[in-house]
Design a protein around this motif. Structure first.
Motif, PDB file in Angstrom:
ATOM      1  N   VAL A 153       0.841  -1.204   0.000  1.00 26.26           N
ATOM      2  CA  VAL A 153       0.000   0.000   0.000  1.00 26.26           C
ATOM      3  C   VAL A 153       0.875   1.252   0.000  1.00 26.26           C
ATOM      4  CG1 VAL A 153      -1.713   1.345   1.308  1.00 26.26           C
ATOM      5  CG2 VAL A 153      -1.904  -1.161   1.212  1.00 26.26           C
ATOM      6  N   VAL A 154       1.872   1.257   0.883  1.00 29.76           N
ATOM      7  CA  VAL A 154       2.736   2.440   1.016  1.00 29.76           C
ATOM      8  C   VAL A 154       3.471   2.712  -0.303  1.00 29.76           C
ATOM      9  CG1 VAL A 154       4.827   3.287   2.160  1.00 29.76           C
ATOM     10  CG2 VAL A 154       2.991   2.276   3.519  1.00 29.76           C
ATOM     11  N   LYS A 155       4.037   1.677  -0.887  1.00 30.47           N
ATOM     12  CA  LYS A 155       4.816   1.884  -2.122  1.00 30.47           C
ATOM     13  C   LYS A 155       3.924   2.383  -3.255  1.00 30.47           C
ATOM     14  CE  LYS A 155       8.680  -1.333  -1.647  1.00 30.47           C
ATOM     15  NZ  LYS A 155       9.102  -2.680  -2.022  1.00 30.47           N
ATOM     16  N   GLN A 156       2.725   1.823  -3.338  1.00 24.67           N
ATOM     17  CA  GLN A 156       1.843   2.268  -4.417  1.00 24.67           C
ATOM     18  C   GLN A 156       1.380   3.708  -4.167  1.00 24.67           C
ATOM     19  OE1 GLN A 156      -1.033  -0.618  -5.722  1.00 24.67           O
ATOM     20  NE2 GLN A 156      -1.862   0.750  -7.304  1.00 24.67           N
ATOM     21  N   ASP A 160       1.814   5.855  -7.388  1.00 29.17           N
ATOM     22  CA  ASP A 160       0.676   5.818  -8.305  1.00 29.17           C
ATOM     23  C   ASP A 160      -0.003   7.189  -8.364  1.00 29.17           C
ATOM     24  OD1 ASP A 160      -1.604   5.212  -9.767  1.00 29.17           O
ATOM     25  OD2 ASP A 160      -1.840   3.237  -8.835  1.00 29.17           O
ATOM     26  N   PRO A 161      -0.032   7.803  -9.543  1.00 31.55           N
ATOM     27  CA  PRO A 161      -0.683   9.124  -9.626  1.00 31.55           C
ATOM     28  C   PRO A 161      -2.202   9.032  -9.563  1.00 31.55           C
ATOM     29  CG  PRO A 161       0.127   8.440 -11.788  1.00 31.55           C
ATOM     30  CD  PRO A 161       0.561   7.383 -10.815  1.00 31.55           C
ATOM     31  N   GLY A 175     -10.058   3.622  -3.325  1.00 27.77           N
ATOM     32  CA  GLY A 175      -9.727   4.970  -3.814  1.00 27.77           C
ATOM     33  C   GLY A 175      -8.562   5.603  -3.087  1.00 27.77           C
ATOM     34  N   VAL A 176      -7.534   4.812  -2.796  1.00 23.30           N
ATOM     35  CA  VAL A 176      -6.375   5.366  -2.078  1.00 23.30           C
ATOM     36  C   VAL A 176      -5.655   6.369  -2.987  1.00 23.30           C
ATOM     37  CG1 VAL A 176      -4.131   4.842  -1.029  1.00 23.30           C
ATOM     38  CG2 VAL A 176      -6.050   3.258  -0.726  1.00 23.30           C
ATOM     39  N   PHE A 177      -5.335   7.512  -2.421  1.00 25.59           N
ATOM     40  CA  PHE A 177      -4.703   8.580  -3.192  1.00 25.59           C
ATOM     41  C   PHE A 177      -3.727   9.298  -2.271  1.00 25.59           C
ATOM     42  CE2 PHE A 177      -4.627  13.060  -4.433  1.00 25.59           C
ATOM     43  CZ  PHE A 177      -4.165  12.939  -5.740  1.00 25.59           C
ATOM     44  N   SER A 178      -2.542   9.638  -2.771  1.00 26.67           N
ATOM     45  CA  SER A 178      -1.571  10.322  -1.919  1.00 26.67           C
ATOM     46  C   SER A 178      -0.714  11.280  -2.730  1.00 26.67           C
ATOM     47  CB  SER A 178      -0.688   9.284  -1.210  1.00 26.67           C
ATOM     48  OG  SER A 178       0.022   9.873  -0.158  1.00 26.67           O
TER      49      SER A 178
END
Ligand SMILES: Cc1cc2nc3c(=O)[nH]c(=O)nc-3n(C[C@H](O)[C@H](O)[C@H](O)COP(=O)(O)O)c2cc1C
Length: 361
Positions: A153-156, A160-161, A175-178
């Motif tokens: 999760v952390v790496k993506q 991941d844009p 919908g994880v977004f960072s």
């Protein structure tokens, strides 16, 4: 490019009383002015890394060492803001920090530090602190199944844009977004697992594996070589091996040994060390012999690290030995940090430069 034969750093400046379980006056306290000063001293010596210890509860006993500890992600952001060259690590207990929060906090630290961030990920072993989070430790090997998902999760989140979902066994996220992304390719990853399943996780994921070095010279060299070989053969990865130790130096060896006896023998927090070792023995797959007096003493004297005790030349001998085992980096701690770091800078570092273990900039 790192040019040092042995990289150096500090370990545990975020908590009281540091890696030495002692009540002597002058032992480390959680005062920001001191903690900041120790980071600046580490950089003045060109140390490459500053690594905190993650602790939410102390080890009990009369003095309860490590009960008084700065939280490491906020600590890393603050230390990162006042430093300019060392890599600043946060030590993160994966079972109690949500990966989406950790990913964004690490990206923030990476921006604050201009790309000098690192994360030391822990799968957990200290059961007494888990109840505070309304949870408990998983069975040993399952902790690393969770760690695999956590790190995925952390790496993506770092790369991941777009929004992404993670429907795993331990995390069900939509919908994880960072943003922002880390400035560097990604924060460096460190892990200190030692067990079969834990080591496999480290070989696969860590840029730096952090070990307790075997006391025996030949066994230590074999231990380091084996880790590097396994990383190459199984996962086609070149990983660094780091260890840690504590420095007790004086003009004569006997004066150094007397001081060791004073801070760790007479003024040591022995009951707490026994508590910690008992819990580690129950929770870790490979805990070694946690019952002998020597092992307990070494835990009080410096969290079980390599003892660098004696004259400045003997301390340099010890560090040369560590370097000769193939270890890439060694984190250090002192019973009296300020005095100890001053002496190290003036008396030990020049010897390391003479011996070609360190290059001075
Ligand atoms: C060099 C080093 C640093 C460590 N730092 C921490 C720490 O900051 N907090 C913590 O709870 N455990 C820390 N540990 C303990 C490890 O997380 C623990 O040894 C590990 O979970 C046990 O390995 P295993 O899970 O493979 O059995 C550290 C261990 C080593 C060797």
């Amino acid at each position: 490019m790192n040019t040092q034969r042995l990289q150096l750093g500090t370990f545990g400046t975020n908590l009281a009383p540091g890696i030495t379980f002692t009540t002597i006056p002058g032992a480390l306290t959680t005062e920001w002015s001191r903690v900041k000063d120790l980071a600046l001293r580490a950089e003045a010596m060109d140390f490459e890394a500053i690594v905190p210890i993650s602790r939410w509860k102390g080890y009990g006993g009369e003095h309860n060492p490590h009960s008084d500890a700065y939280e490491t992600l906020t600590w890393a952001a603050a230390v990162g803001a006042v430093t300019t060259s060392a890599r600043i690590f946060a030590t993160v207990s994966m079972p109690v920090v949500h990966p989406v929060i950790a990913a964004k906090q690490m990206a923030t630290i990476d921006h604050v530090t201009g790309g000098r961030s690192g994360i030391n990920v822990l799968a957990g072993w200290f059961r007494p602190e888990m109840g505070m989070f309304g949870t408990d430790l998983l069975p040993h090997d399952r902790r690393y199944d969770m760690a695999d998902e956590w790190l995925a999760v952390v790496k993506q989140a770092w790369s991941d844009p777009e929004e992404f979902d993670m429907h795993g066994e331990f995390f069900d996220l939509s919908g994880v977004f960072s943003m922002p992304k880390p400035l560097s390719e990604r924060p460096r990853i460190m892990n200190a697992a030692m067990s079969g399943r834990g080591l496999e996780f480290a070989l696969q994921n860590a840029d730096q594996i952090y070990i307790k070095l075997n006391d025996d010279r030949d066994a230590a060299a074999a231990q380091v070589a084996d880790i590097k070989r396994q990383a190459r053969e199984k996962y086609d990865r070149d990983i660094e091996v780091w260890t840690f130790g504590y420095v007790v130096d004086a003009d004569t060896e006997s004066a150094a040994r007397d001081f060791l006896q004073d801070y760790a023998g007479t003024h040591g927090m022995h009951d707490a060390a026994v508590n910690a070792l008992k819990i580690m023995g129950v929770e870790a797959e490979v805990a070694g012999d946690n019952t002998t007096a020597a092992r307990r003493f070494n835990w009080v004297a410096g969290d079980g690290g390599v003892p660098f005790v004696g004259t400045p030349a003997q301390v340099a001998d010890g560090l040369e030995w560590v370097s000769d085992t193939g270890v890439d980096g060694c984190l250090l701690g002192w019973p009296l940090w300020e005095e100890g770091m001053t002496r190290f800078s003036e008396r030990v570092l020049p010897l390391l430069v003479d011996r070609g273990i360190r290059v001075s900039h």
